[in-house]
Design a protein around this motif. Structure first.
Motif, PDB file in Angstrom:
ATOM      1  N   TYR A   1       0.836  -1.194   0.000  1.00  0.00           N
ATOM      2  CA  TYR A   1       0.000   0.000   0.000  1.00  0.00           C
ATOM      3  C   TYR A   1       0.877   1.254   0.000  1.00  0.00           C
ATOM      4  O   TYR A   1       1.837   1.345   0.750  1.00  0.00           O
ATOM      5  N   ASP A   2       0.524   2.187  -0.866  1.00  0.00           N
ATOM      6  CA  ASP A   2       1.203   3.478  -0.935  1.00  0.00           C
ATOM      7  C   ASP A   2       0.136   4.554  -0.779  1.00  0.00           C
ATOM      8  O   ASP A   2      -0.671   4.765  -1.686  1.00  0.00           O
ATOM      9  N   ARG A   3       0.131   5.208   0.341  1.00  0.00           N
ATOM     10  CA  ARG A   3      -0.933   6.192   0.620  1.00  0.00           C
ATOM     11  C   ARG A   3      -0.948   7.346  -0.375  1.00  0.00           C
ATOM     12  O   ARG A   3      -1.945   8.031  -0.526  1.00  0.00           O
ATOM     13  N   TYR A   4       0.145   7.564  -1.084  1.00  0.00           N
ATOM     14  CA  TYR A   4       0.201   8.667  -2.036  1.00  0.00           C
ATOM     15  C   TYR A   4      -0.299   8.291  -3.433  1.00  0.00           C
ATOM     16  O   TYR A   4      -0.339   9.128  -4.321  1.00  0.00           O
ATOM     17  N   LYS A   5      -0.701   7.046  -3.601  1.00  0.00           N
ATOM     18  CA  LYS A   5      -1.301   6.633  -4.873  1.00  0.00           C
ATOM     19  C   LYS A   5      -2.827   6.725  -4.823  1.00  0.00           C
ATOM     20  O   LYS A   5      -3.495   6.361  -5.777  1.00  0.00           O
TER      21      LYS A   5
ATOM     22  N   GLY B   1      -5.243   5.076  -3.413  1.00  0.00           N
ATOM     23  CA  GLY B   1      -6.065   3.875  -3.546  1.00  0.00           C
ATOM     24  C   GLY B   1      -7.361   3.943  -2.763  1.00  0.00           C
ATOM     25  O   GLY B   1      -8.412   3.508  -3.242  1.00  0.00           O
TER      26      GLY B   1
ATOM     27  N   TYR C   1      -9.824   6.026  -4.681  1.00  0.00           N
ATOM     28  CA  TYR C   1     -10.328   5.285  -5.831  1.00  0.00           C
ATOM     29  C   TYR C   1     -11.424   4.314  -5.378  1.00  0.00           C
ATOM     30  O   TYR C   1     -12.464   4.187  -6.012  1.00  0.00           O
TER      31      TYR C   1
END
Length: 137
Positions: free
Chosen positions: A109-113, A115, A118
């Motif tokens: 998990y990358d909080r800056y993407k 998700g 989305y």
């Protein structure tokens, strides 16, 4: 959507964004599933992981259900937090085993993407989502 959600510090999605998450998953079921079936699948996965790993890790999961754009039926997106990092490999293997007949995609998990944003693009209502945590016992 991301900026609007972050600016509302009282929103549920802002609260979720502030939490630590380990992985982001998408499950595309082989069979055509309805919302209620997807909801049950996600609860089944969570219970499977709790039964298998018990108190050895802190589990937390947030999932949403949405319709496919290119076929009938629904699929799930979820984020999961695994407190015990030594169990990352085992738990991701367990999830792959649980959905062995379906297509799953996952990554750290990358909080800056964005998700989480989305996942909530269509809002949160009914059997479209849930938040599960072993600290809710």
């Amino acid at each position: 959507n991301l900026i609007d959600c972050l600016s509302d510090k009282e929103s549920l999605i802002h609260t979720f964004w502030q939490m630590d998450w380990s992985f982001f998953f998408t499950v595309a079921y082989k069979l055509e599933r309805q919302k209620k079936s997807c909801f049950k699948q996600m609860h089944g996965l969570y219970n499977f992981l709790l039964e298998k790993h018990g108190d050895s890790t802190g589990l937390r999961m947030f999932f949403t259900t949405e319709s496919f754009t290119n076929r009938k039926g629904y699929h799930n997106h979820f984020v999961i937090h695994i407190e015990n990092r030594r169990l990352y490999e085992q738990i991701t293997a367990d999830i792959q085993e649980y959905f062995s007949y379906d297509r799953i995609d996952f990554g750290l998990y990358d909080r800056y993407k964005a998700g989480l944003f989305y996942m909530t693009k269509e809002g949160l209502s009914g059997e479209d989502w849930d938040f599960l945590s072993d600290s809710n016992k």
